[in-house]
Design a protein around this motif. Structure first.
Motif, PDB file in Angstrom:
ATOM      1  N   LEU A  10      -5.232  -1.615   4.441  1.00  0.00           N
ATOM      2  CA  LEU A  10      -3.863  -2.204   4.968  1.00  0.00           C
ATOM      3  C   LEU A  10      -3.335  -1.238   6.077  1.00  0.00           C
ATOM      4  CD1 LEU A  10      -2.626  -4.271   2.086  1.00  0.00           C
ATOM      5  CD2 LEU A  10      -3.952  -4.978   3.837  1.00  0.00           C
ATOM      6  N   GLY A  11      -3.384  -0.166   6.401  1.00  0.00           N
ATOM      7  CA  GLY A  11      -2.900   0.681   7.043  1.00  0.00           C
ATOM      8  C   GLY A  11      -1.400   1.055   6.886  1.00  0.00           C
ATOM      9  N   ILE A  12      -0.670   1.004   7.612  1.00  0.00           N
ATOM     10  CA  ILE A  12       0.725   1.571   7.408  1.00  0.00           C
ATOM     11  C   ILE A  12       1.378   0.684   6.591  1.00  0.00           C
ATOM     12  CG2 ILE A  12       1.775   0.099   9.548  1.00  0.00           C
ATOM     13  CD1 ILE A  12       3.430   2.900  10.151  1.00  0.00           C
ATOM     14  N   ILE A  13       1.300  -0.758   6.421  1.00  0.00           N
ATOM     15  CA  ILE A  13       1.921  -1.567   5.570  1.00  0.00           C
ATOM     16  C   ILE A  13       1.441  -1.256   4.123  1.00  0.00           C
ATOM     17  CG2 ILE A  13       2.048  -3.986   4.595  1.00  0.00           C
ATOM     18  CD1 ILE A  13       1.611  -4.953   7.836  1.00  0.00           C
ATOM     19  N   GLY A  14       0.125  -0.924   4.186  1.00  0.00           N
ATOM     20  CA  GLY A  14      -0.306  -0.455   2.663  1.00  0.00           C
ATOM     21  C   GLY A  14       0.531   0.803   2.061  1.00  0.00           C
ATOM     22  N   GLU A  15       0.514   1.733   3.076  1.00  0.00           N
ATOM     23  CA  GLU A  15       1.081   2.985   2.772  1.00  0.00           C
ATOM     24  C   GLU A  15       2.593   2.948   2.379  1.00  0.00           C
ATOM     25  OE1 GLU A  15       1.905   7.022   5.361  1.00  0.00           O
ATOM     26  OE2 GLU A  15       0.339   5.920   5.900  1.00  0.00           O
ATOM     27  N   PHE A  16       3.313   1.936   3.150  1.00  0.00           N
ATOM     28  CA  PHE A  16       4.797   1.634   2.987  1.00  0.00           C
ATOM     29  C   PHE A  16       4.707   0.953   1.438  1.00  0.00           C
ATOM     30  CE2 PHE A  16       8.209  -1.187   2.768  1.00  0.00           C
ATOM     31  CZ  PHE A  16       9.546  -0.562   2.767  1.00  0.00           C
ATOM     32  N   PHE A  17       3.878   0.052   1.089  1.00  0.00           N
ATOM     33  CA  PHE A  17       3.884  -0.482  -0.192  1.00  0.00           C
ATOM     34  C   PHE A  17       3.393   0.677  -1.570  1.00  0.00           C
ATOM     35  CE2 PHE A  17       3.748  -4.547   1.918  1.00  0.00           C
ATOM     36  CZ  PHE A  17       4.866  -5.127   1.354  1.00  0.00           C
ATOM     37  N   GLY A  18       2.631   1.442  -1.026  1.00  0.00           N
ATOM     38  CA  GLY A  18       2.036   2.436  -1.983  1.00  0.00           C
ATOM     39  C   GLY A  18       3.182   3.327  -2.226  1.00  0.00           C
ATOM     40  N   PHE A  19       3.998   3.546  -1.110  1.00  0.00           N
ATOM     41  CA  PHE A  19       5.199   4.471  -1.108  1.00  0.00           C
ATOM     42  C   PHE A  19       6.411   3.873  -2.106  1.00  0.00           C
ATOM     43  CE2 PHE A  19       9.543   5.342   0.176  1.00  0.00           C
ATOM     44  CZ  PHE A  19       9.745   6.883  -0.011  1.00  0.00           C
ATOM     45  N   LEU A  20       6.417   2.533  -1.989  1.00  0.00           N
ATOM     46  CA  LEU A  20       7.424   1.932  -2.823  1.00  0.00           C
ATOM     47  C   LEU A  20       6.923   2.100  -4.230  1.00  0.00           C
ATOM     48  CD1 LEU A  20       8.538  -1.041  -0.607  1.00  0.00           C
ATOM     49  CD2 LEU A  20       9.703   1.088  -1.065  1.00  0.00           C
ATOM     50  N   TRP A  21       5.941   1.580  -4.556  1.00  0.00           N
ATOM     51  CA  TRP A  21       5.281   1.624  -5.878  1.00  0.00           C
ATOM     52  C   TRP A  21       5.630   3.150  -6.512  1.00  0.00           C
ATOM     53  CZ3 TRP A  21       4.326  -2.413  -8.708  1.00  0.00           C
ATOM     54  CH2 TRP A  21       3.629  -2.361  -9.865  1.00  0.00           C
ATOM     55  N   GLN A  22       5.060   4.022  -5.566  1.00  0.00           N
ATOM     56  CA  GLN A  22       5.147   5.657  -6.269  1.00  0.00           C
ATOM     57  C   GLN A  22       6.562   6.027  -6.724  1.00  0.00           C
ATOM     58  OE1 GLN A  22       3.209   7.851  -3.531  1.00  0.00           O
ATOM     59  NE2 GLN A  22       1.183   7.704  -4.671  1.00  0.00           N
ATOM     60  N   GLN A  23       7.550   5.657  -5.993  1.00  0.00           N
ATOM     61  CA  GLN A  23       8.802   5.997  -5.883  1.00  0.00           C
ATOM     62  C   GLN A  23       9.646   5.027  -6.914  1.00  0.00           C
ATOM     63  OE1 GLN A  23      10.175   8.763  -4.637  1.00  0.00           O
ATOM     64  NE2 GLN A  23       8.413   9.134  -3.937  1.00  0.00           N
ATOM     65  N   LYS A  24       9.096   3.870  -7.545  1.00  0.00           N
ATOM     66  CA  LYS A  24       9.785   3.130  -8.445  1.00  0.00           C
ATOM     67  C   LYS A  24      10.860   2.186  -7.953  1.00  0.00           C
ATOM     68  CE  LYS A  24       7.766   5.256 -12.361  1.00  0.00           C
ATOM     69  NZ  LYS A  24       6.568   5.598 -11.749  1.00  0.00           N
ATOM     70  N   LEU A  25      10.588   1.913  -6.499  1.00  0.00           N
ATOM     71  CA  LEU A  25      11.347   0.983  -5.949  1.00  0.00           C
ATOM     72  C   LEU A  25      11.151  -0.356  -5.800  1.00  0.00           C
ATOM     73  CD1 LEU A  25      12.225   3.509  -2.674  1.00  0.00           C
ATOM     74  CD2 LEU A  25      13.583   2.919  -4.805  1.00  0.00           C
ATOM     75  N   TYR A  26      10.812  -0.954  -7.153  1.00  0.00           N
ATOM     76  CA  TYR A  26      10.200  -2.380  -7.246  1.00  0.00           C
ATOM     77  C   TYR A  26      10.878  -3.239  -6.657  1.00  0.00           C
ATOM     78  CZ  TYR A  26       7.361   0.279 -10.733  1.00  0.00           C
ATOM     79  OH  TYR A  26       6.667   1.108 -11.356  1.00  0.00           O
TER      80      TYR A  26
END
Length: 55
Positions: free
Chosen positions: A7-23
């Motif tokens: 998904l590119g940058i959008i996927g990277e952003f959601f991956g970042f949110l998931w890793q940082q526990k910013l649900y």
């Protein structure tokens, strides 16, 4: 996580949110992406008149 990489940058952003526990930010980001997609569709296609009735 392979889907998020495609998904590119959008996927990277959601991956970042998931890793940082910013649900709590994920629904807000989904709504922002949806509004952007609707606005782009409304400007460039024949679907525009139907989208404008939503607003």
């Amino acid at each position: 996580m392979r889907i998020l990489r495609r998904l590119g940058i959008i996927g990277e952003f959601f991956g970042f949110l998931w890793q940082q526990k910013l649900y709590w930010m994920i629904p807000m980001a989904v709504i922002i992406v949806a509004v952007i997609a609707i606005s782009l569709l409304g400007q460039t296609s024949a679907v525009g008149p139907f989208i404008y009735t939503l607003f």
